[in-house]
Write a protein that holds these residues in place. Sequence first.
Motif, PDB file in Angstrom:
ATOM      1  N   ASN A  14       0.858  -1.181   0.000  1.00  0.00           N
ATOM      2  CA  ASN A  14       0.000   0.000   0.000  1.00  0.00           C
ATOM      3  C   ASN A  14       0.901   1.239   0.000  1.00  0.00           C
ATOM      4  N   PRO A  15       0.776   2.130  -0.991  1.00  0.00           N
ATOM      5  CA  PRO A  15       1.674   3.295  -1.049  1.00  0.00           C
ATOM      6  C   PRO A  15       1.504   4.263   0.102  1.00  0.00           C
ATOM      7  N   LEU A  16       0.417   4.154   0.878  1.00  0.00           N
ATOM      8  CA  LEU A  16       0.278   4.995   2.066  1.00  0.00           C
ATOM      9  C   LEU A  16       1.431   4.766   3.036  1.00  0.00           C
ATOM     10  N   SER A  17       1.985   3.556   3.042  1.00  0.00           N
ATOM     11  CA  SER A  17       3.075   3.237   3.965  1.00  0.00           C
ATOM     12  C   SER A  17       4.296   4.111   3.723  1.00  0.00           C
ATOM     13  N   GLY A  44     -12.987   4.432 -17.368  1.00  0.00           N
ATOM     14  CA  GLY A  44     -12.370   4.472 -16.051  1.00  0.00           C
ATOM     15  C   GLY A  44     -11.345   3.370 -15.886  1.00  0.00           C
ATOM     16  N   VAL A  45     -10.108   3.745 -15.621  1.00  0.00           N
ATOM     17  CA  VAL A  45      -9.014   2.793 -15.447  1.00  0.00           C
ATOM     18  C   VAL A  45      -8.811   2.565 -13.949  1.00  0.00           C
ATOM     19  N   LEU A  46      -9.140   1.362 -13.493  1.00  0.00           N
ATOM     20  CA  LEU A  46      -9.019   1.048 -12.069  1.00  0.00           C
ATOM     21  C   LEU A  46      -7.639   0.478 -11.784  1.00  0.00           C
ATOM     22  N   CYS A  47      -6.899   1.162 -10.922  1.00  0.00           N
ATOM     23  CA  CYS A  47      -5.545   0.747 -10.539  1.00  0.00           C
ATOM     24  C   CYS A  47      -5.539   0.324  -9.076  1.00  0.00           C
ATOM     25  N   THR A  48      -4.718  -0.651  -8.753  1.00  0.00           N
ATOM     26  CA  THR A  48      -4.728  -1.250  -7.425  1.00  0.00           C
ATOM     27  C   THR A  48      -3.692  -0.643  -6.486  1.00  0.00           C
ATOM     28  N   LEU A  49      -3.831  -0.967  -5.214  1.00  0.00           N
ATOM     29  CA  LEU A  49      -2.837  -0.562  -4.223  1.00  0.00           C
ATOM     30  C   LEU A  49      -1.484  -1.191  -4.535  1.00  0.00           C
ATOM     31  N   ARG A  50      -1.491  -2.472  -4.862  1.00  0.00           N
ATOM     32  CA  ARG A  50      -0.243  -3.172  -5.181  1.00  0.00           C
ATOM     33  C   ARG A  50       0.445  -2.534  -6.391  1.00  0.00           C
ATOM     34  N   GLY A  51      -0.314  -2.328  -7.465  1.00  0.00           N
ATOM     35  CA  GLY A  51       0.272  -1.742  -8.664  1.00  0.00           C
ATOM     36  C   GLY A  51       0.791  -0.342  -8.422  1.00  0.00           C
ATOM     37  N   SER A  52       0.044   0.463  -7.657  1.00  0.00           N
ATOM     38  CA  SER A  52       0.470   1.832  -7.361  1.00  0.00           C
ATOM     39  C   SER A  52       1.758   1.836  -6.543  1.00  0.00           C
ATOM     40  N   ALA A 104       5.166   3.270  -8.186  1.00  0.00           N
ATOM     41  CA  ALA A 104       5.796   4.414  -7.519  1.00  0.00           C
ATOM     42  C   ALA A 104       7.271   4.146  -7.235  1.00  0.00           C
ATOM     43  N   ILE A 105       7.575   2.944  -6.778  1.00  0.00           N
ATOM     44  CA  ILE A 105       8.972   2.591  -6.539  1.00  0.00           C
ATOM     45  C   ILE A 105       9.752   2.628  -7.853  1.00  0.00           C
ATOM     46  N   SER A 106       9.141   2.122  -8.913  1.00  0.00           N
ATOM     47  CA  SER A 106       9.793   2.154 -10.222  1.00  0.00           C
ATOM     48  C   SER A 106      10.126   3.580 -10.642  1.00  0.00           C
ATOM     49  N   ASN A 107       9.153   4.472 -10.518  1.00  0.00           N
ATOM     50  CA  ASN A 107       9.390   5.855 -10.919  1.00  0.00           C
ATOM     51  C   ASN A 107      10.442   6.535 -10.058  1.00  0.00           C
ATOM     52  N   TYR A 149       3.656   9.570  -9.247  1.00  0.00           N
ATOM     53  CA  TYR A 149       4.686  10.376  -8.590  1.00  0.00           C
ATOM     54  C   TYR A 149       4.246  10.930  -7.225  1.00  0.00           C
ATOM     55  N   PRO A 150       2.945  11.136  -6.954  1.00  0.00           N
ATOM     56  CA  PRO A 150       2.600  11.538  -5.582  1.00  0.00           C
ATOM     57  C   PRO A 150       3.116  10.551  -4.545  1.00  0.00           C
ATOM     58  N   TRP A 151       3.130   9.266  -4.902  1.00  0.00           N
ATOM     59  CA  TRP A 151       3.637   8.246  -3.988  1.00  0.00           C
ATOM     60  C   TRP A 151       5.135   8.010  -4.185  1.00  0.00           C
ATOM     61  N   ALA A 152       5.644   8.186  -5.393  1.00  0.00           N
ATOM     62  CA  ALA A 152       7.093   8.084  -5.614  1.00  0.00           C
ATOM     63  C   ALA A 152       7.826   9.123  -4.778  1.00  0.00           C
ATOM     64  N   CYS A 153       7.226  10.309  -4.655  1.00  0.00           N
ATOM     65  CA  CYS A 153       7.863  11.377  -3.871  1.00  0.00           C
ATOM     66  C   CYS A 153       7.904  11.044  -2.386  1.00  0.00           C
ATOM     67  N   THR A 154       6.826  10.449  -1.862  1.00  0.00           N
ATOM     68  CA  THR A 154       6.850  10.086  -0.441  1.00  0.00           C
ATOM     69  C   THR A 154       7.751   8.879  -0.204  1.00  0.00           C
ATOM     70  N   PHE A 155       7.828   7.977  -1.184  1.00  0.00           N
ATOM     71  CA  PHE A 155       8.774   6.863  -1.066  1.00  0.00           C
ATOM     72  C   PHE A 155      10.203   7.395  -0.940  1.00  0.00           C
ATOM     73  N   ALA A 156      10.527   8.414  -1.746  1.00  0.00           N
ATOM     74  CA  ALA A 156      11.871   9.004  -1.710  1.00  0.00           C
ATOM     75  C   ALA A 156      12.065   9.945  -0.529  1.00  0.00           C
ATOM     76  N   MET A 157      10.967  10.312   0.151  1.00  0.00           N
ATOM     77  CA  MET A 157      11.006  11.197   1.326  1.00  0.00           C
ATOM     78  C   MET A 157      11.558  12.572   0.969  1.00  0.00           C
ATOM     79  N   LEU A 158      11.195  13.051  -0.213  1.00  0.00           N
ATOM     80  CA  LEU A 158      11.747  14.306  -0.712  1.00  0.00           C
ATOM     81  C   LEU A 158      10.788  15.475  -0.514  1.00  0.00           C
ATOM     82  N   LYS A 159      11.216  16.626  -0.974  1.00  0.00           N
ATOM     83  CA  LYS A 159      10.413  17.844  -0.955  1.00  0.00           C
ATOM     84  C   LYS A 159       9.719  18.002  -2.301  1.00  0.00           C
ATOM     85  N   GLN A 160       8.397  18.248  -2.271  1.00  0.00           N
ATOM     86  CA  GLN A 160       7.622  18.519  -3.474  1.00  0.00           C
ATOM     87  C   GLN A 160       7.240  20.000  -3.505  1.00  0.00           C
TER      88      GLN A 160
END
Length: 568
Positions: free
Chosen positions: A38-41, A215-223, A227-230, A256-267
């Motif tokens: 879950n990208p919330l983590s 409507g393109v439904l994307c999952t928590l796992r895929g997101s 995000a890690i890939s990006n 990228y909203p989740w890629a940025c939090t994964f990287a713990m960076l400033k947006q």
Amino acid sequence: MQPMTFEPTAESIAPAGVRYRIGLSQQTLRNVNFTPLNPLSFLLRAALIYPDHIAISHPNSPQPVEYTYRVWAQRIQNLAYALIQSGIKPGDRVAVIAPNCPLIADAHNGILAARGIIVCINTRLLKADVEYIIQHSGAKLILVDHEYVSLVEDVSVPTIVSLDTGRVGDPYEAFLSNGRRFSQERGWAGLEMETDEGAGASLNYTSGTTGRPKGVLCTLRGSYLAAISNAYESRLSRTSVYLWILPMFHASGWTYPWACTFAMLKQITLRTVDIESIWSHFLHSGVSAYCAAPTVQISIVTSPQARRLPSPVSAIIAGAAPTSNLIGALESLNFQVCHVYGLTETYGPFTRNYDRPEYAKLSLEERAKLYARQGHSFAQADEVRVVKVDKEGRRRPEMVDCDDLEPGEVVTRGNIVMKEYFQDKRATDEAFRGGYFASGDIAIRYPDGSISIQDRSKDLIISGGENASSLAIEQELSAHPDVLEVSVVARKHDKWGERAMAWVILRPSSKDKWEGKGKEFEEDLIRFAKQKLPGFACPEWVYIVTELPKTSTGKIQKAVLRQRAAKL
């Protein structure tokens, strides 16, 4: 830039001893060696490790705001509780209509924390399309920026308006404050992480250029994995500063909203694509990465503010292949070009053109042709394939690989392919026919395994029985010294069936040269093309224009140009 003086609301301040540990169900706890992705983590991890690092900076608003990870995590927690208080249950859809600003960044995390599904809506759609998406998605609540309230004024769905102030008196701030009170200080432990990583995270609607948006439904796992890939492919880290030029509403900002939090960076968020502000941030805010379509990149390199940057900045390009002129201009200003390719159905990018040491020995024109390829798949994606097509140009069900350099359709499968088209089984089954997702893009595969898009299947120009790639023609025409931007479409021809028609924007320095000489320029560009292209691919007509029709994400609308060409 001057330091920002801003005090968050009292309810945005985290309590002493806050723990960034969301509640886990008994079902999850029974599986000690498995936690649903879950990208919330990513947000919770960033707030735990770097609580005082700036997470979101929104400096160009009339009332600027800036939040550390500690404060931002509290606000997202407040949003989650506010959504639950409003009746949002697991799997419910929450619509968001906003430009790049804290509201839409909040929503990408807070809606997941409430176990809902975010539905980002393009702010530039017609009111009727917005109403259709809200109805089709079954959204139970709308979060809307104050500039776009008119898009939902006739919709009978509860709506929360944000004035984008971050201050007391803003209805969105009141909504968050109510959420904090509703939480009764239960904190993150009072929320529960979704147990099914295959559950929906986002519902993103396609442009609808060939009918109603899908409507393109994307999952928590895929997101999570995308995000890690990006983050990896863009080389994002804690010291990075990411500038939001790509709209967050477009395919959830390519994750990228989740890629940025994964990287713990400033947006840094910008409400509008203002080139002067963008350059100010390049020069003064330590920006190290951004995403933008080639049309926006052209505006960046031709800006009066353009100058060589003291430190390299990663320019992630998608939407169309960058030309040699654009690559050269970006490199001269110390931008590092990263060309990626993808679709809404693949969470945004899923391939990248990987740089190679031997490229350094090549000329700019030679490198540009290599950079224009869409390359190889991301680390989290399965190998991208090019497969044979039938007489109608659609992939064959048996999925036979094309020989090297033989045109075919791009297909892929794996972790970063959508779950489904929402409430459209027929379209889903057709897209997944043969066990792969079909992109609709025509490409060739090189012996090294990299691919190069030749065209969208609907954009191929069939002239005298020969297939001409509009993208290949554009690549060659863009090398003309007076061409700033060009788009090529098919136009009916009495003898050949179709021929190419080029719509050209001139470089500012060349406008006086060709003023009132449209016919002469047409002849000059066609002569130039004949040195580089076979006869069937050379443009038959050339029109000088001051602008090209584009989507909100900077993609040229070729369907509009084809309609205009048909009337000539």
